[in-house]
Design an enzyme around this catalytic site. Structure first.
Site, PDB file in Angstrom:
ATOM      1  N   TRP A   1     -16.652 -36.805-102.068  1.00 14.87           N
ATOM      2  CA  TRP A   1     -16.069 -38.048-101.562  1.00 14.87           C
ATOM      3  C   TRP A   1     -17.076 -39.202-101.492  1.00 14.87           C
ATOM      4  CZ3 TRP A   1     -19.269 -39.037 -97.615  1.00 14.87           C
ATOM      5  CH2 TRP A   1     -19.924 -37.941 -97.033  1.00 14.87           C
ATOM      6  N   ASN A   2     -18.374 -38.927-101.610  1.00 10.86           N
ATOM      7  CA  ASN A   2     -19.335 -39.993-101.289  1.00 10.86           C
ATOM      8  C   ASN A   2     -19.481 -41.050-102.382  1.00 10.86           C
ATOM      9  OD1 ASN A   2     -20.723 -38.238-102.904  1.00 10.86           O
ATOM     10  ND2 ASN A   2     -22.598 -38.242-101.698  1.00 10.86           N
TER      11      ASN A   2
ATOM     12  N   LYS B   1     -10.551 -32.655-110.287  1.00 13.95           N
ATOM     13  CA  LYS B   1     -10.067 -32.539-108.893  1.00 13.95           C
ATOM     14  C   LYS B   1     -10.996 -33.341-107.981  1.00 13.95           C
ATOM     15  CE  LYS B   1     -10.956 -29.957-105.563  1.00 13.95           C
ATOM     16  NZ  LYS B   1     -11.001 -30.728-104.312  1.00 13.95           N
ATOM     17  N   PRO B   2     -10.540 -34.521-107.535  1.00 12.99           N
ATOM     18  CA  PRO B   2     -11.372 -35.308-106.606  1.00 12.99           C
ATOM     19  C   PRO B   2     -11.368 -34.674-105.218  1.00 12.99           C
ATOM     20  CG  PRO B   2      -9.249 -36.369-106.914  1.00 12.99           C
ATOM     21  CD  PRO B   2      -9.254 -35.165-107.833  1.00 12.99           C
ATOM     22  N   ALA B   3     -12.262 -35.128-104.372  1.00 11.88           N
ATOM     23  CA  ALA B   3     -12.314 -34.638-102.988  1.00 11.88           C
ATOM     24  C   ALA B   3     -11.026 -35.030-102.257  1.00 11.88           C
ATOM     25  CB  ALA B   3     -13.515 -35.235-102.269  1.00 11.88           C
TER      26      ALA B   3
ATOM     27  N   GLY C   1     -21.420 -31.506-105.356  1.00 16.35           N
ATOM     28  CA  GLY C   1     -21.088 -31.262-103.963  1.00 16.35           C
ATOM     29  C   GLY C   1     -22.209 -30.495-103.299  1.00 16.35           C
ATOM     30  N   SER C   2     -21.870 -29.761-102.260  1.00 14.60           N
ATOM     31  CA  SER C   2     -22.908 -29.080-101.487  1.00 14.60           C
ATOM     32  C   SER C   2     -23.395 -27.825-102.209  1.00 14.60           C
ATOM     33  CB  SER C   2     -22.350 -28.698-100.117  1.00 14.60           C
ATOM     34  OG  SER C   2     -21.287 -27.789-100.294  1.00 14.60           O
TER      35      SER C   2
ATOM     36  N   GLU D   1     -24.460 -30.368-109.617  1.00 13.67           N
ATOM     37  CA  GLU D   1     -25.224 -31.462-108.990  1.00 13.67           C
ATOM     38  C   GLU D   1     -25.058 -31.258-107.494  1.00 13.67           C
ATOM     39  OE1 GLU D   1     -27.013 -33.577-110.644  1.00 13.67           O
ATOM     40  OE2 GLU D   1     -26.271 -33.334-112.686  1.00 13.67           O
ATOM     41  N   LEU D   2     -26.060 -30.693-106.859  1.00 16.06           N
ATOM     42  CA  LEU D   2     -25.865 -30.195-105.485  1.00 16.06           C
ATOM     43  C   LEU D   2     -26.667 -30.986-104.452  1.00 16.06           C
ATOM     44  CD1 LEU D   2     -25.879 -26.409-106.464  1.00 16.06           C
ATOM     45  CD2 LEU D   2     -23.952 -27.980-106.341  1.00 16.06           C
TER      46      LEU D   2
ATOM     47  N   GLU E   1     -29.815 -31.236 -94.965  1.00 19.05           N
ATOM     48  CA  GLU E   1     -29.419 -32.591 -95.365  1.00 19.05           C
ATOM     49  C   GLU E   1     -28.834 -33.290 -94.144  1.00 19.05           C
ATOM     50  OE1 GLU E   1     -26.636 -31.951 -98.618  1.00 19.05           O
ATOM     51  OE2 GLU E   1     -27.491 -33.683 -99.617  1.00 19.05           O
TER      52      GLU E   1
ATOM     53  N   GLU F   1     -26.821 -35.252-115.768  1.00 20.89           N
ATOM     54  CA  GLU F   1     -25.761 -36.188-116.097  1.00 20.89           C
ATOM     55  C   GLU F   1     -26.386 -37.538-116.395  1.00 20.89           C
ATOM     56  OE1 GLU F   1     -23.196 -35.900-112.599  1.00 20.89           O
ATOM     57  OE2 GLU F   1     -21.912 -34.538-113.727  1.00 20.89           O
TER      58      GLU F   1
HETATM   59  P1  NAP Z   1     -18.581 -30.049-100.666  1.00 15.94           P
HETATM   60  O1  NAP Z   1     -18.022 -29.661 -99.367  1.00 15.94           O
HETATM   61  O2  NAP Z   1     -19.351 -29.064-101.428  1.00 15.94           O
HETATM   62  O3  NAP Z   1     -17.323 -30.499-101.538  1.00 15.94           O
HETATM   63  C1  NAP Z   1     -17.419 -31.184-102.765  1.00 15.94           C
HETATM   64  C2  NAP Z   1     -16.081 -31.103-103.449  1.00 15.94           C
HETATM   65  O4  NAP Z   1     -15.889 -29.790-103.898  1.00 15.94           O
HETATM   66  C3  NAP Z   1     -14.875 -31.398-102.574  1.00 15.94           C
HETATM   67  O5  NAP Z   1     -13.879 -31.974-103.363  1.00 15.94           O
HETATM   68  C4  NAP Z   1     -14.452 -30.016-102.118  1.00 15.94           C
HETATM   69  O6  NAP Z   1     -13.107 -29.966-101.765  1.00 15.94           O
HETATM   70  C5  NAP Z   1     -14.696 -29.261-103.386  1.00 15.94           C
HETATM   71  N1  NAP Z   1     -14.899 -27.845-103.244  1.00 15.94           N
HETATM   72  C6  NAP Z   1     -15.827 -27.211-102.494  1.00 15.94           C
HETATM   73  N2  NAP Z   1     -15.738 -25.871-102.682  1.00 15.94           N
HETATM   74  C7  NAP Z   1     -14.722 -25.691-103.569  1.00 15.94           C
HETATM   75  C8  NAP Z   1     -14.131 -24.545-104.184  1.00 15.94           C
HETATM   76  N3  NAP Z   1     -14.568 -23.299-103.943  1.00 15.94           N
HETATM   77  N4  NAP Z   1     -13.097 -24.744-105.028  1.00 15.94           N
HETATM   78  C9  NAP Z   1     -12.657 -25.980-105.296  1.00 15.94           C
HETATM   79  N5  NAP Z   1     -13.171 -27.102-104.768  1.00 15.94           N
HETATM   80  C10 NAP Z   1     -14.188 -26.939-103.917  1.00 15.94           C
HETATM   81  O7  NAP Z   1     -19.457 -31.349-100.562  1.00 15.94           O
HETATM   82  P2  NAP Z   1     -19.123 -32.700 -99.825  1.00 15.94           P
HETATM   83  O8  NAP Z   1     -19.382 -32.534 -98.374  1.00 15.94           O
HETATM   84  O9  NAP Z   1     -17.783 -33.216-100.238  1.00 15.94           O
HETATM   85  O10 NAP Z   1     -20.218 -33.664-100.496  1.00 15.94           O
HETATM   86  C11 NAP Z   1     -21.474 -33.782 -99.984  1.00 15.94           C
HETATM   87  C12 NAP Z   1     -22.448 -32.888-100.723  1.00 15.94           C
HETATM   88  O11 NAP Z   1     -22.451 -33.239-102.088  1.00 15.94           O
HETATM   89  C13 NAP Z   1     -23.868 -33.071-100.255  1.00 15.94           C
HETATM   90  O12 NAP Z   1     -24.516 -31.831-100.180  1.00 15.94           O
HETATM   91  C14 NAP Z   1     -24.487 -33.933-101.341  1.00 15.94           C
HETATM   92  O13 NAP Z   1     -25.876 -33.828-101.435  1.00 15.94           O
HETATM   93  C15 NAP Z   1     -23.788 -33.418-102.531  1.00 15.94           C
HETATM   94  N6  NAP Z   1     -23.830 -34.401-103.621  1.00 15.94           N
HETATM   95  C16 NAP Z   1     -24.638 -34.150-104.673  1.00 15.94           C
HETATM   96  C17 NAP Z   1     -24.729 -35.080-105.697  1.00 15.94           C
HETATM   97  C18 NAP Z   1     -25.614 -34.828-106.882  1.00 15.94           C
HETATM   98  O14 NAP Z   1     -25.455 -35.521-107.886  1.00 15.94           O
HETATM   99  N7  NAP Z   1     -26.544 -33.881-106.824  1.00 15.94           N
HETATM  100  C19 NAP Z   1     -23.993 -36.260-105.638  1.00 15.94           C
HETATM  101  C20 NAP Z   1     -23.184 -36.487-104.542  1.00 15.94           C
HETATM  102  C21 NAP Z   1     -23.109 -35.526-103.533  1.00 15.94           C
HETATM  103  P3  NAP Z   1     -12.751 -29.513-100.252  1.00 15.94           P
HETATM  104  O15 NAP Z   1     -13.355 -30.543 -99.368  1.00 15.94           O
HETATM  105  O16 NAP Z   1     -11.289 -29.489-100.262  1.00 15.94           O
HETATM  106  O17 NAP Z   1     -13.361 -28.167-100.060  1.00 15.94           O
END
Ligand code: NAP
Length: 489
Positions: free
Chosen positions: A158-159, A182-184, A238-239, A260-261, A391, A468
């Protein structure tokens, strides 16, 4: 609806699969919330694994004609989409601010950044060159060609509701892949608006499929994507725990996985730094999106000789930051995404203060102002504190004092993460020494901003796999095919 767009047809409340708008098979929906006000600003389908399978089938049906197109033809579609995104910049920025909370100026910047991937990959599509290899036998001729990997999937956070999608989709489509996105659950409206603009650009039905989920149903979508043998590549941002889980599931179908975590960026200020520049860089690296970016500085290491001067100047600058709803002018720090995020930041600060940190400016722990957390600077931070290891994802800057280069390198590398790092020094020898020794995928030297379409973005260690952006971004969506022609006379 609490926002007014010039073009309200960009506000889409159904998913888009195979060129058609659609509900979830269950009929369930999920609300979209404005984090600044907690108001409901829309709703989208809460789709599940069965919906994901339909989207994968639509992407598969569109694959053969899309990959058969010339690179120029694919490029043309991306270029037109780029034009539409820029024309809708203000509306997209309003949508981003409404569902993600970031200040409107940052949202405009995100739209421009996101659009830049469409332009860049419209060009790169035409430069997916292969190789001719000098043969090992006289009658052989050896070639390597790059081919699209097939149906790809993107799961995004979502960020950066626009940029994280276009960074993946532009590269995948340029390479000749079709995609399921699939967006957040917090930020589906921007994703759907981008899809509406893609349709207006003449993208054939099924080349892009956007499905939406709730926090509960997302897991089923992820599992369906990972289990599908049709999906050949999965790109996730994501995380780290979510990335690990998806990579484990994707292993069962031997997919190419790009991750990209999370990050835990160090921001180092050496005695020989230009302090004024370092303060400006620290503001940029810490407070963008209220500290909710993966490349946000998480740990500030400041050498003894400039420690007090840096803290004084940085705290004074942070005290000037205006907190408020992202839609208001002059706001530089918006709300955190949700209550859980706010609770986490509070808990990290409380832990640090209990372990001996001092609050130079900001909040010690008891903020009750909705999802808004005041920009905070902590001094006397130590590696044992939670915020040194986790984080923060909030507007909190912990400052650690250090004595020597050797010591700070050990401290900076003492983390499982390795996404971005920043440091300030005017000694060119140190610049190379430290840049080479820091364990991360990206280093900013004398700058707090390093993201750009032209350079590879990605991490090492638990921060991910793959890159990327730049010319490297296409690789994630291509396979190399080796061709050996024998009997040549
Ligand atoms: P997140 O909880 O891991 O979720 C990211 C996305 O993935 C959400 O849309 C989430 O949907 C989905 N998701 C998670 N587990 C899933 C699964 N098993 N199956 C399908 N979808 C799944 O992360 P967040 O809190 O949204 O974002 C913050 C994190 O992203 C931070 O750790 C940040 O550092 C990281 N990030 C990294 C980068 C990079 O380029 N390295 C860029 C931006 C953000 P749900 O919420 O419905 O689970």
């Amino acid at each position: 609806m609490v926002f007014e767009l010039t073009d309200m047809s960009l506000v889409q409340s159904e998913a888009i699969v195979g060129g058609n708008v659609c509900e979830s098979v269950t009929g369930c929906r999920v609300d979209v919330i404005d984090p600044a006000t907690s108001e409901i600003i829309g709703s989208v389908p809460a789709m599940n694994g069965e919906d994901a399978q339909k989207a994968i089938a639509a992407a598969e049906a569109a694959l053969i004609p899309w990959r058969a197109k010339t690179a120029s033809a694919r490029s043309e579609r991306l270029r037109t989409w780029h034009k539409h995104v820029l024309e809708a910049k203000e509306d997209l920025a309003k949508l981003i601010t409404a569902e993600c909370g970031k200040p409107i100026g940052e949202s405009r910047g995100e739209v421009a950044y996101a659009a830049s991937f469409l332009e860049w990959y419209a060009e790169e599509a035409k430069r997916a060159y292969g190789d001719v290899i000098p043969p090992h036998q006289e009658d052989k001729r050896l070639l390597v060609m790059r081919q699209p990997i097939g149906v790809a999937a993107a799961i995004t956070p979502w960020n950066f509701p626009a940029a994280m999608i276009l960074r993946k989709v532009a590269a995948a489509l340029a390479a000749g892949c079709t995609m399921v996105v699939k967006p957040a659950p917090q930020t589906p409206l921007t994703a759907l608006a981008l899809h509406v603009l893609a349709d207006r650009s003449g993208l054939p039905p099924g080349v892009l499929n956007t499905i939406t989920g709730s926090i509960e149903s997302s897991l089923q979508i992820g599992s369906a994507i990972c289990a599908s043998p049709t999906v050949r590549a999965l790109s996730f941002t994501g995380s780290t725990p979510a990335g690990v889980s998806l990579a484990q599931q994707a292993a069962t179908t031997v997919k190419k996985v790009s991750l990209e975590l999370g990050g835990n960026a160090s921001f180092i200020v050496f005695d020989d730094a230009d302090i004024e520049n370092a303060v400006q860089g620290a503001l940029a690296a810490k407070f963008r999106n209220s500290g909710q970016t993966c490349v946000c500085a998480n740990r500030f290491f400041v050498q003894s000789g400039v420690h007090d001067a840096f803290v004084e100047a940085f705290a004074a600058a942070v005290a000037q930051l205006r907190v408020g709803p992202g839609s208001e002018p002059d706001v530089s720090v918006g709300p955190l995404i949700d209550d859980r995020a706010h609770e986490k930041v509070k808990a990290l600060v409380a832990d640090a203060v209990a372990c001996g940190a001092n609050v130079a400016v900001g909040e010690s722990s008891n903020s009750t102002n909705g999802r808004f957390y005041p920009p905070t600077v902590l001094t006397s931070a130590t590696p044992e504190m939670r915020l040194a290891k986790e984080e923060i994802f909030g507007p909190v800057a912990p400052i650690f004092r250090f004595e020597s280069e050797e010591e700070v390198l050990k401290l900076a590398n003492r983390t499982e993460f390795g996404l971005a790092s920043y440091f300030y020094s005017q000694d060119i020898n140190r610049c190379f020494r430290v840049a080479e020794a820091i364990e991360c995928g990206m280093v900013g030297i004398n700058t707090g901003m390093l993201s750009t379409v032209v350079a590879p973005f990605g991490g090492v260690k638990s921060s991910g796999i793959g890159r990327e952006g730049g010319r490297y971004g296409l690789d994630e969506y291509q396979e190399l095919k080796y061709i050996c022609l024998g009997g040549v006379r």
